[in-house]
Design a protein around this motif. Sequence first.
Motif, PDB file in Angstrom:
ATOM      1  N   ALA A 126       0.838  -1.198   0.000  1.00 38.87           N
ATOM      2  CA  ALA A 126       0.000   0.000   0.000  1.00 38.87           C
ATOM      3  C   ALA A 126       0.869   1.242   0.000  1.00 38.87           C
ATOM      4  CB  ALA A 126      -0.923   0.013   1.218  1.00 38.87           C
ATOM      5  N   VAL A 127       0.501   2.199  -0.833  1.00 41.35           N
ATOM      6  CA  VAL A 127       1.120   3.521  -0.826  1.00 41.35           C
ATOM      7  C   VAL A 127       0.033   4.515  -0.437  1.00 41.35           C
ATOM      8  CG1 VAL A 127       2.376   5.281  -2.115  1.00 41.35           C
ATOM      9  CG2 VAL A 127       2.678   2.865  -2.693  1.00 41.35           C
ATOM     10  N   VAL A 128       0.301   5.300   0.589  1.00 41.09           N
ATOM     11  CA  VAL A 128      -0.640   6.326   1.033  1.00 41.09           C
ATOM     12  C   VAL A 128      -0.069   7.684   0.675  1.00 41.09           C
ATOM     13  CG1 VAL A 128      -1.851   7.340   2.985  1.00 41.09           C
ATOM     14  CG2 VAL A 128      -1.431   4.890   2.933  1.00 41.09           C
ATOM     15  N   CYS A 129      -0.845   8.456  -0.057  1.00 39.72           N
ATOM     16  CA  CYS A 129      -0.411   9.783  -0.479  1.00 39.72           C
ATOM     17  C   CYS A 129      -1.514  10.765  -0.137  1.00 39.72           C
ATOM     18  CB  CYS A 129      -0.109   9.786  -1.977  1.00 39.72           C
ATOM     19  SG  CYS A 129       0.656  11.301  -2.556  1.00 39.72           S
ATOM     20  N   GLY A 130      -1.391  11.403   1.003  1.00 38.30           N
ATOM     21  CA  GLY A 130      -2.338  12.417   1.447  1.00 38.30           C
ATOM     22  C   GLY A 130      -1.563  13.680   1.726  1.00 38.30           C
ATOM     23  N   THR A 131      -1.567  14.145   2.969  1.00 33.03           N
ATOM     24  CA  THR A 131      -0.721  15.275   3.331  1.00 33.03           C
ATOM     25  C   THR A 131       0.743  14.889   3.206  1.00 33.03           C
ATOM     26  OG1 THR A 131      -2.410  16.077   4.854  1.00 33.03           O
ATOM     27  CG2 THR A 131      -0.192  16.941   5.138  1.00 33.03           C
ATOM     28  N   GLY A 132       1.050  13.640   3.576  1.00 35.66           N
ATOM     29  CA  GLY A 132       2.400  13.102   3.418  1.00 35.66           C
ATOM     30  C   GLY A 132       2.355  11.850   2.560  1.00 35.66           C
ATOM     31  N   ILE A 133       3.437  11.079   2.590  1.00 38.01           N
ATOM     32  CA  ILE A 133       3.492   9.868   1.789  1.00 38.01           C
ATOM     33  C   ILE A 133       4.176   8.763   2.581  1.00 38.01           C
ATOM     34  CG2 ILE A 133       5.712  10.450   0.716  1.00 38.01           C
ATOM     35  CD1 ILE A 133       4.607   9.262  -1.929  1.00 38.01           C
ATOM     36  N   ASN A 134       3.697   7.545   2.410  1.00 38.87           N
ATOM     37  CA  ASN A 134       4.311   6.391   3.067  1.00 38.87           C
ATOM     38  C   ASN A 134       3.923   5.142   2.289  1.00 38.87           C
ATOM     39  OD1 ASN A 134       5.837   4.935   4.875  1.00 38.87           O
ATOM     40  ND2 ASN A 134       4.515   5.284   6.637  1.00 38.87           N
TER      41      ASN A 134
END
Length: 341
Positions: A126-134
Amino acid sequence: MNRQLSPGLLLAADGGNSKTDVAVIGADGTVLGRARGLGFRPQVVGTEAAMEVLSELRAQALDAAGLPRRTTADGIAAFLSGADLPHEVRELRQAVAARGWATAQHVDNDTFAVLRAGATRPWGVAVVCGTGINCVGVAPDGRSSGFLALGQLSGDWGGGFDLGAAALWHAARDENGRGPRTALRAAVTGHFGLDSVAEVALALRRGHLAELRLSELCPAVFVCCDQGDPTAAALVDRLADEVSGMALSVLRRLDLGSHNADRPDAGQQEVEVVLGGSILAARHPRLLDRVTGRLADAAPAARPVVSTAPPLLGAALAALDLRPGTDGTRAAEARLRAGIR
């Protein structure tokens, strides 16, 4: 406080930077009670203060379910921000265990909630890209991998804040003559209602504008890209390369998604790459096409999946996995997916 064991009861918690969600669920996947409150921010307020937020929301969720606050559940799955480094994960696991809320627990970084919510199986990337990224990944055998996620200190770039800061940087260089002309200049001044990019920079410097508001410039970057601005397009391409680069790195570490002579079964098995967070969920064509293309070239068995499912769903599904002697049921998972949207 004497606790009351409640067989079949499960707790799920998603502790993000901006908000914390808690749910009480039954073993059949029925959502019995929910509560939402302040963000879970141990890195800012300390572990004990952050845990108090979680404790109060747990109590509110039990109230909503009509259950005593002293209830002990079969299991709790808590995916929490601030659980980035190994010692932070250990500290939060100890803090949850010390409260005796459940007989079994699963505590980890909040990015794992996005993976569990968006994938059809308990493993994948999973890649999360909102205010930041992880980005995180879990292999079928339970091995996991991820990143330090400390921003530029650990080589990370991406997410709304970084994209907005880059837009401001290019706009400033247009205005002062050190860079090419870009539509981002007018977009920056127009968004903040100021006459020049220099005024925006000074407002940020003086604290009149919160730095976090730079993430508000993300939609403008995509609009300028769609209008043919080469600077904005380059930023979108850079973000796509960061997203795909993180996913590919984790896929390689876990031997997933590409042909592997030493482990052919692992390499050729389809693996879901969940793309979550507000920026990826917006489905900008250029961004997603570039991410999908890079994954297809380097990891033929990877299947990108854009997810808008709330992270709380991932925590609830992980809680269901904690039931003794079970891996959850399709009916219970379906009921959870219908009940938490």
